[in-house]
Design an enzyme around this catalytic site. Structure first.
Site, PDB file in Angstrom:
ATOM      1  CG  ASN A 139     -16.067   7.243  32.159  1.00 37.39           C
ATOM      2  OD1 ASN A 139     -16.262   6.046  32.366  1.00 37.39           O
ATOM      3  ND2 ASN A 139     -16.842   8.191  32.656  1.00 37.39           N
ATOM      4  CD  GLU A 203     -18.586   4.169  29.880  1.00 44.81           C
ATOM      5  OE1 GLU A 203     -17.534   4.624  29.348  1.00 44.81           O
ATOM      6  OE2 GLU A 203     -18.754   4.104  31.111  1.00 44.81           O
ATOM      7  CG  ASP A 249     -30.954  12.831  42.439  1.00 44.89           C
ATOM      8  OD1 ASP A 249     -30.947  12.213  41.353  1.00 44.89           O
ATOM      9  OD2 ASP A 249     -29.965  12.906  43.167  1.00 44.89           O
TER      10      ASP A 249
HETATM   11  C1  LIG Z   1     -30.336  10.969  32.938  1.00 44.26           C
HETATM   12  C2  LIG Z   1     -29.157  10.641  33.811  1.00 44.26           C
HETATM   13  C3  LIG Z   1     -28.583  11.632  34.591  1.00 44.26           C
HETATM   14  C4  LIG Z   1     -27.470  11.354  35.367  1.00 44.26           C
HETATM   15  N1  LIG Z   1     -26.873  12.367  36.055  1.00 44.26           N
HETATM   16  C5  LIG Z   1     -25.704  12.144  36.699  1.00 44.26           C
HETATM   17  C6  LIG Z   1     -25.003  13.227  37.314  1.00 44.26           C
HETATM   18  O1  LIG Z   1     -25.452  14.365  37.321  1.00 44.26           O
HETATM   19  N2  LIG Z   1     -23.812  12.935  37.904  1.00 44.26           N
HETATM   20  C7  LIG Z   1     -23.275  11.669  37.915  1.00 44.26           C
HETATM   21  O2  LIG Z   1     -22.159  11.499  38.416  1.00 44.26           O
HETATM   22  N3  LIG Z   1     -23.938  10.635  37.383  1.00 44.26           N
HETATM   23  C8  LIG Z   1     -25.137  10.842  36.770  1.00 44.26           C
HETATM   24  N4  LIG Z   1     -25.810   9.803  36.177  1.00 44.26           N
HETATM   25  C9  LIG Z   1     -25.305   8.437  36.347  1.00 44.26           C
HETATM   26  C10 LIG Z   1     -24.130   8.107  35.488  1.00 44.26           C
HETATM   27  O3  LIG Z   1     -24.122   8.605  34.197  1.00 44.26           O
HETATM   28  C11 LIG Z   1     -24.056   6.606  35.345  1.00 44.26           C
HETATM   29  O4  LIG Z   1     -24.153   5.996  36.587  1.00 44.26           O
HETATM   30  C12 LIG Z   1     -22.815   6.171  34.660  1.00 44.26           C
HETATM   31  O5  LIG Z   1     -23.018   4.849  34.331  1.00 44.26           O
HETATM   32  C13 LIG Z   1     -21.566   6.288  35.491  1.00 44.26           C
HETATM   33  O6  LIG Z   1     -20.572   5.632  34.793  1.00 44.26           O
HETATM   34  P1  LIG Z   1     -19.044   5.631  35.217  1.00 44.26           P
HETATM   35  O7  LIG Z   1     -19.006   4.956  36.567  1.00 44.26           O
HETATM   36  O8  LIG Z   1     -18.385   4.846  34.152  1.00 44.26           O
HETATM   37  O9  LIG Z   1     -18.607   7.045  35.244  1.00 44.26           O
HETATM   38  C14 LIG Z   1     -26.946  10.039  35.420  1.00 44.26           C
HETATM   39  C15 LIG Z   1     -27.535   9.054  34.660  1.00 44.26           C
HETATM   40  C16 LIG Z   1     -28.628   9.328  33.872  1.00 44.26           C
HETATM   41  C17 LIG Z   1     -29.227   8.244  33.045  1.00 44.26           C
END
Ligand SMILES: Cc1cc2nc3c(=O)[nH]c(=O)nc-3n(C[C@H](O)[C@H](O)[C@H](O)COP(=O)(O)O)c2cc1C
Length: 444
Positions: A139, A203, A249
């Site tokens: 992931n 991904e 945020d």
């Molecule tokens: C710039 C940026 C910052 C992010 N920061 C966080 C974070 O601090 N914690 C988190 O859990 N997701 C964060 N996200 C969202 C996740 O990376 C995103 O939703 C991801 O697709 C989750 O994928 P998953 O469900 O496969 O883990 C962020 C996304 C972006 C674009």
């Protein structure tokens, strides 16, 4: 497209700013990036050789278009294709991200920005974290990382997402979870990591379908990382919790402080003269990276029920809560169907406007014009009360331990095919809703 090629492109386009005098990552750098409205800028401090800092990498749709070799309109189709056919990345014989190895790294030597005086600490904001889940495999996702010591961070792990569920499984088995924190990541990998494909879809395979993304094995972990990153921190997420935050945020408001896991870093590898990507929380880069990867799923959902041409998850709604959807109408009810499908396609969507294909959905005034001239609230407004919704909306209903809920609203601002009496309008009558344009002036 790796960061160095992006910088060469931005320089050739004449849009890369350079700041060669010393700028302090503690509060000063973020202020400057903000003042420059996140135009691409490279900080090279000649008195502090080693790390350079770049900002503004993902602040415009044009940058993504260039990185994907597509037009701006072609970004969503490229993402859809990559999601449809992920391709596992190849192993690389070369490992630029491992040119220099530091087995006793000190995080204080990295240019980690403290953005605002009220922040809980210096924060890494543009890192892609790679972990392996025992059931779902690799992931890659974003996690903001608050530095809490020379070798440690705490990370925000949103509950139920890939990293969080893998960490909980490891903690339940009494183990730490290995994590590779990639810094200065190629743009197409940033896009792929911000996607939420079905569990088990890698991904990095989506990234590799967008552009070649060779990977190399970490030196101290059984994890692979994109070889063209600028740097990689190899570490483990422990079961120990400390307070994370305060931090801004996506909403540009303070997020709450919560107990989050401690990450210990054991090894740093990097390119020579590595480039650190700084991204302002709540800024343009953060917003576009959140919203753009949701556009393919939104598009696909609408395309199942209507002739969808383009979608735009708009900046005014933080590139998360609001969208405009452009369709070609073939039946009177297509607008309503598109609204319902849009809410299915992006679960956090709160308000959506549907327009015809003569309306430029990237121009807020044009969208407002469509609402002004084609929309009647008693006919064309859809309100869905008490829906599961985004936790990022400060006005939503929050019940601890449950999914956030809010009302949702869709505006069908397409040309109404029926008149107020319910009679079907003729094609000529529908044509009357189009803007009349002037002929081009002879010498304009
Ligand atoms: C710039 C940026 C910052 C992010 N920061 C966080 C974070 O601090 N914690 C988190 O859990 N997701 C964060 N996200 C969202 C996740 O990376 C995103 O939703 C991801 O697709 C989750 O994928 P998953 O469900 O496969 O883990 C962020 C996304 C972006 C674009």
């Amino acid at each position: 497209m790796n960061l160095r090629r992006f910088l060469a492109w931005a320089a050739a386009e004449g849009c890369l700013g350079r700041i060669e005098q010393p700028v302090d990552p503690h509060l000063e750098m973020a202020r400057l990036i903000h003042a420059k409205q996140e135009q691409p800028v490279l900080f090279t401090d000649p008195q502090r050789p080693g790390w350079q800092v770049v900002a503004g990498v993902c602040s415009r749709r044009e940058h993504f278009a260039w990185a994907l070799g597509a037009s701006v309109a072609g970004i969503v189709p490229s993402l859809i294709e990559a999601m449809r056919q992920p391709s596992p990345p190849a192993h690389s014989a070369e490992a630029p991200c491992q040119e220099v190895v530091d087995r006793a790294p000190n995080l204080d030597r990295l240019p980690i920005l403290k953005h605002l005086p009220g922040d809980g600490g210096p924060y890494i904001t543009a890192a892609v974290a790679i972990i392996r889940d025992p059931d779902f495999g690799r992931n890659a996702s974003f996690h903001r990382l608050m530095q809490i010591g020379p070798h440690s961070f705490t990370a925000r792990l949103v509950e139920g997402r890939g990293t969080d569920t893998a960490w909980r499984k490891a903690a339940a088995a009494g183990r730490d979870l290995d994590i590779a924190i990639c810094l200065g990541v190629p743009i197409h990998v940033l896009l792929a990591a911000a996607m939420s494909p079905a569990k088990g879809v890698d991904e990095l395979a989506i990234a590799n379908a967008l552009a070649a993304t060779p990977v190399v094995r970490c030196l101290t972990l059984d994890l692979e990382v994109p070889a063209e990153c600028e740097a990689v921190l190899e570490g483990r997420i422990t079961a120990q919790l400390v307070n994370e935050g305060p931090f801004i945020d996506l909403t540009e408001t303070w997020d709450i402080v919560r107990p989050q896991p401690v990450i210990l870093v054991g090894c740093l590898t990097h390119r020579r003269e590595p480039i650190y990507h700084a991204l302002l929380p709540g800024g343009l880069e953060h917003k576009l990276l959140m919203g753009l990867p949701r556009e393919p799923t939104l598009f696909r959902a609408v395309a199942e029920v209507a002739d969808c041409r383009t979608v735009n998850i708009t900046p005014g709604g933080m590139n998360w809560l609001h969208a405009v959807v452009q369709i070609v109408k073939h039946e009177p009810e297509d607008g309503r169907r598109a609204i319902e499908a849009a809410f299915r396609g992006h679960g956090s969507l709160k308000h959506v406007v549907v327009v015809d294909d003569d309306v430029d959905l990237f121009d807020p005034a044009a969208v407002e014009w469509a609402v002004a001239t084609r929309f009647q609230a008693d006919q064309d407004l859809m309100v869905l009360p008490d829906q599961p919704s985004s936790s990022l909306d400060p006005s939503a209903k929050v019940v601890p331990g449950q999914k956030t809920r809010s009302a949702k609203m869709g505006l069908d601002a397409t040309i109404p095919w029926t008149d107020p009496t319910g009679r079907l309008r003729t094609e000529a009558e529908r044509h009357g809703f189009h803007k009349v344009s002037y002929e081009a002036a002879p010498d304009a």
